[in-house]
Enzyme design. Sequence first.
Site, PDB file in Angstrom:
ATOM      1  N   SER A  90      54.711  36.064  58.762  1.00  0.00           N
ATOM      2  CA  SER A  90      55.621  35.709  57.671  1.00  0.00           C
ATOM      3  C   SER A  90      56.682  34.728  58.154  1.00  0.00           C
ATOM      4  O   SER A  90      56.374  33.594  58.504  1.00  0.00           O
ATOM      5  CB  SER A  90      56.238  36.992  57.084  1.00  0.00           C
ATOM      6  N   HIS A 196      55.823  38.360  49.360  1.00  0.00           N
ATOM      7  CA  HIS A 196      54.375  38.094  49.449  1.00  0.00           C
ATOM      8  C   HIS A 196      53.610  38.645  48.244  1.00  0.00           C
ATOM      9  O   HIS A 196      52.471  39.083  48.377  1.00  0.00           O
ATOM     10  CB  HIS A 196      53.800  38.620  50.765  1.00  0.00           C
TER      11      HIS A 196
END
Length: 306
Positions: A90, A196
């Site tokens: 990420s 996400h």
Amino acid sequence: MSKTAFIYPGQGAQKCGMGVDFYQNSEIAKEIYDQADACLEFDLKTLCFEKNEMIHKTEYTQPAMVATSLAMTRVLMDLGLEPDITAGLSLGEYAAIAVAGGMKDLDAVWLVRKRGILMQSVVPEGVGTMCAILGMEAADVEKVLSEVDGATIANYNCPGQIVITGKTESVQEAAELLKNAGARKTMPLKVSGPFHSPLLFPAGEKLREEIDKIAIQPLQIPYVANVTAQKTEEKDQICDLLCKGLYSSVKWQQSVENMILDGVDTFIEIGPGKTLTQFVKKINPDVSTYNVSRWEDIQKVTGELC
């Protein structure tokens, strides 16, 4: 042929005091922190080095983590240790791209500050959330989620550890169904949004405007993208991959598996904590893993690998 990957942790690994020993012992690290301080509108060094609560707020966490990971990396590289490939989970993907040559260090720090603000603001607090699912295979999680509208997989971390994301009520419903379907444990995460998930699509589009303000440079080595779990060597792909990364699943397990297939047998996690090191060991216990989070780790890693 043996290959080494530098890997970078994401949000959640941050802690007060991170990087202070590098700042005190290395001119290279000191310069990165000082320059990052100058390009941001808050005191990054105080945020990283002293006890405070702001470090856990997304818009501050992100530049703090990336600056710290890059400061540690540049010290390591100055001592002669170079990666063959990079990857990050990420947020960590931005440090990975900078080390691979795709953007300047300060641009990466500045960009994740913008990213954090977008992620914080695009979905009202309470609308979305995330939950860790332990002890269940990814395919089984996917099957259950196919029956729940508004919940998707955020992270494929390692065997037996999946994170789901989406609308709060959908994630809660999915967690209950997953528990009934055999999950060993479900753990709601203390996060400020449904990261996400498709709910962050607007943030991804706005991020594109911010990326356009910096110079994306030719990659010197490949990095592995979260969205595809494949190595990327073309600079023209970076913007799309980073934008999609905000609202797509992080395929960390698949990324590590593909790096191993590509010949990587040594993983060095750079940044606070040992989360990724633990993931890698669960994915494949046969590879070598190292962690650089404290100044004393530098001597051990360079002593064994340089």
